[in-house]
Design a protein around this motif. Sequence first.
Motif, short mmCIF file in Angstrom:
data_model
loop_
_atom_site.label_atom_id
_atom_site.label_comp_id
_atom_site.label_asym_id
_atom_site.label_seq_id
_atom_site.Cartn_x
_atom_site.Cartn_y
_atom_site.Cartn_z
N PHE A 150 0.85 -1.18 0.00
CA PHE A 150 0.00 0.00 0.00
C PHE A 150 0.89 1.24 0.00
O PHE A 150 1.91 1.28 0.69
CB PHE A 150 -0.92 0.01 1.23
N PRO A 151 0.51 2.28 -0.74
CA PRO A 151 1.39 3.44 -0.92
C PRO A 151 1.39 4.41 0.25
O PRO A 151 1.36 5.62 0.05
CB PRO A 151 0.82 4.09 -2.18
N PHE A 152 1.41 3.89 1.47
CA PHE A 152 1.46 4.77 2.64
C PHE A 152 2.90 4.96 3.06
O PHE A 152 3.59 3.99 3.42
CB PHE A 152 0.67 4.18 3.81
N VAL A 153 3.38 6.19 3.03
CA VAL A 153 4.69 6.47 3.61
C VAL A 153 4.54 6.67 5.11
O VAL A 153 5.45 6.41 5.89
CB VAL A 153 5.34 7.70 2.95
N ASP A 154 3.35 7.12 5.54
CA ASP A 154 3.03 7.22 6.96
C ASP A 154 1.52 7.34 7.09
O ASP A 154 0.83 7.84 6.20
CB ASP A 154 3.71 8.43 7.62
N ALA A 155 1.01 6.88 8.25
CA ALA A 155 -0.44 6.90 8.43
C ALA A 155 -0.78 6.62 9.89
O ALA A 155 -0.01 6.01 10.63
CB ALA A 155 -1.12 5.83 7.55
N PHE A 156 -1.95 7.10 10.30
CA PHE A 156 -2.55 6.68 11.56
C PHE A 156 -3.23 5.34 11.31
O PHE A 156 -3.89 5.16 10.28
CB PHE A 156 -3.60 7.68 12.05
N VAL A 157 -3.10 4.42 12.26
CA VAL A 157 -3.76 3.12 12.16
C VAL A 157 -4.45 2.84 13.49
O VAL A 157 -3.83 2.96 14.55
CB VAL A 157 -2.77 1.98 11.85
N ALA A 158 -5.73 2.49 13.44
CA ALA A 158 -6.47 2.19 14.67
C ALA A 158 -7.36 0.98 14.45
O ALA A 158 -8.05 0.89 13.43
CB ALA A 158 -7.31 3.39 15.12
N PRO A 159 -7.35 0.02 15.39
CA PRO A 159 -8.18 -1.18 15.25
C PRO A 159 -9.58 -0.97 15.82
O PRO A 159 -9.81 -0.06 16.60
CB PRO A 159 -7.42 -2.21 16.09
N PHE A 160 -10.50 -1.85 15.42
CA PHE A 160 -11.83 -1.89 16.01
C PHE A 160 -11.95 -3.20 16.80
O PHE A 160 -11.58 -4.26 16.31
CB PHE A 160 -12.94 -1.89 14.95
N ARG A 166 -13.22 -8.85 20.63
CA ARG A 166 -12.98 -9.51 19.35
C ARG A 166 -12.65 -8.47 18.29
O ARG A 166 -13.33 -7.46 18.15
CB ARG A 166 -14.21 -10.33 18.93
N PHE A 167 -11.58 -8.73 17.55
CA PHE A 167 -11.11 -7.83 16.51
C PHE A 167 -12.13 -7.78 15.38
O PHE A 167 -12.51 -8.80 14.82
CB PHE A 167 -9.76 -8.33 15.99
N THR A 168 -12.61 -6.56 15.03
CA THR A 168 -13.66 -6.45 14.01
C THR A 168 -13.27 -5.62 12.80
O THR A 168 -14.02 -5.55 11.84
CB THR A 168 -14.93 -5.83 14.62
N GLY A 169 -12.11 -4.97 12.82
CA GLY A 169 -11.71 -4.17 11.67
C GLY A 169 -10.68 -3.12 12.04
O GLY A 169 -10.15 -3.10 13.16
N LEU A 170 -10.41 -2.21 11.09
CA LEU A 170 -9.46 -1.14 11.36
C LEU A 170 -9.63 -0.02 10.35
O LEU A 170 -10.31 -0.17 9.32
CB LEU A 170 -8.02 -1.65 11.36
N VAL A 171 -8.98 1.10 10.63
CA VAL A 171 -8.96 2.24 9.72
C VAL A 171 -7.52 2.71 9.60
O VAL A 171 -6.76 2.74 10.57
CB VAL A 171 -9.88 3.38 10.23
N ILE A 172 -7.12 3.06 8.38
CA ILE A 172 -5.79 3.62 8.09
C ILE A 172 -6.00 4.95 7.38
O ILE A 172 -6.73 5.01 6.37
CB ILE A 172 -4.94 2.70 7.21
N CYS A 173 -5.37 5.99 7.88
CA CYS A 173 -5.53 7.32 7.27
C CYS A 173 -4.16 8.00 7.24
O CYS A 173 -3.55 8.20 8.29
CB CYS A 173 -6.52 8.16 8.08
N GLY A 174 -3.69 8.32 6.04
CA GLY A 174 -2.36 8.92 5.95
C GLY A 174 -2.04 9.44 4.57
O GLY A 174 -2.92 9.92 3.85
N GLN A 175 -0.78 9.32 4.20
CA GLN A 175 -0.30 9.92 2.96
C GLN A 175 0.77 9.07 2.30
O GLN A 175 1.46 8.29 2.97
CB GLN A 175 0.27 11.32 3.25
N SER A 176 0.88 9.21 0.98
CA SER A 176 1.92 8.53 0.23
C SER A 176 3.14 9.45 0.09
O SER A 176 3.13 10.59 0.55
CB SER A 176 1.39 8.16 -1.17
#
Length: 451
Positions: A143-153, A159-169
């Motif tokens: 994935f073209p992320f050079v940096d990003a916030f990552v947070a799980p759900f 129980r792990f249900t998902g995640l979100v990644i938000c950042g920049q290439s």
Amino acid sequence: MPEKNRVHTLSSNELEQLVVELQNKVTKNIVVQQELISIKDELDQELNRFRLIQEFNKACLFQESVEVFGTIACEYFIQAFEQARCLLAEYDPEQKGLRIIGRFGFEPQYIPNQLPLDAHDFPTQEALILSEHPCLQQKCVDFPFVDAFVAPFFNPDARFTGLVICGQSQEDARFFAPLQAKDCHSFNVMAATAGYLLHNLRTNEHLKNEISERIKMEKQLEAQTKALLDSNEELEKFAYVVSHDLKAPLLNVKGFVQELKKKSYDESTAEYLEIIDRETNRFGIIIDDLLKFARVSHADTANVSLDFNLVVERVIQHISSIIQQHHAIIEVSALPSLRANNRQMEQLFQNLILNAIKFTQKEIKPHIVIQAAYLDKAYCFSVQDNGIGIESANYHRIFNFFQRLHSSQAYEGSGLGLSICKRIVEHHGGKIWVESEGLGRGSTFFFTLPG
């Protein structure tokens, strides 16, 4: 010429000195003004994020399509954190992988359908910055992320249900500001909201499927329909609170959540209310502490003669319930009277005493000793405790802005308490530092004030 009519003429050196002093004062005022503007901008940014979180909650509270939810969620994350790209994924227990349900800033053909991450990548269950975790970054190499916030759900059963990644290439880095660790708190709040909404969507979806199947069974039709109507009624009440809160102060959010907790909910929803309550509390603490930090400005010059014995006495009375709760013992030696800002001195001692109580092991009664001594034209105050201690490598680090040595699960707080202490002391022309004999052997915080 009579003495009283004589006019004193300034020499060139004196004029030059006056000019330098004036320039220094102007520069100092400009620096202070810039600091205040910077703090105000941070507050405005945090408040704007909070407003976007509430809008996001309202927009998706009754959403029935997971794909539409994923698209809306990504758009709100992009707005709130001003980044170029976002991915939202849901864990599929059958496929045992993360299926992408929302994207922003990516062409579909360039993104795999699944993310190679799982619950083991998030031992703290909190948001993190991708570049600070090389192993996690390696898993996201496609994935073209050079940096990003990552947070799980995680759901209420952990129980792990998902995640979100938000950042920049790499290409985006030219146009977007780099990620900052202080924004992880806000990202956690928004991720918890997204996780709750996704769980709510799937719960409603499951209920509707059950109703569709059981509608053929006349005896259970009424019971299932009533259950769904009751569920929707509770969701409507929650939506009203969220909508109203768009215009309400941040402090009202806590009150709203507390009112919701008094009502009857299923176990999963009740647990998520606890999560929102906790994250909102943390968010509120951050904003409160930022406001406290901002108030310690050079514009506040209300320094009066203070009896520091009375200052400490008022602080102890103010936090007496916390002291009693932890069975803390506080010894106060004779303290001097000095010119200082009363409100800021109370804030300083309150932060240091509460800090000492908080960072004492639960099985030990906190023992705090407050003293002062006159040294080299200044009074040196000390607040000694029998807490968990500090490694020497972290002596300076703990006074940094938004700096924490422990996770929020271990010890609550915003990471601003000691930063506020440092700013107050420096505002009064003193300095602050800490000494410790090591972990488990207590700490002593020292600060000086001009005598």
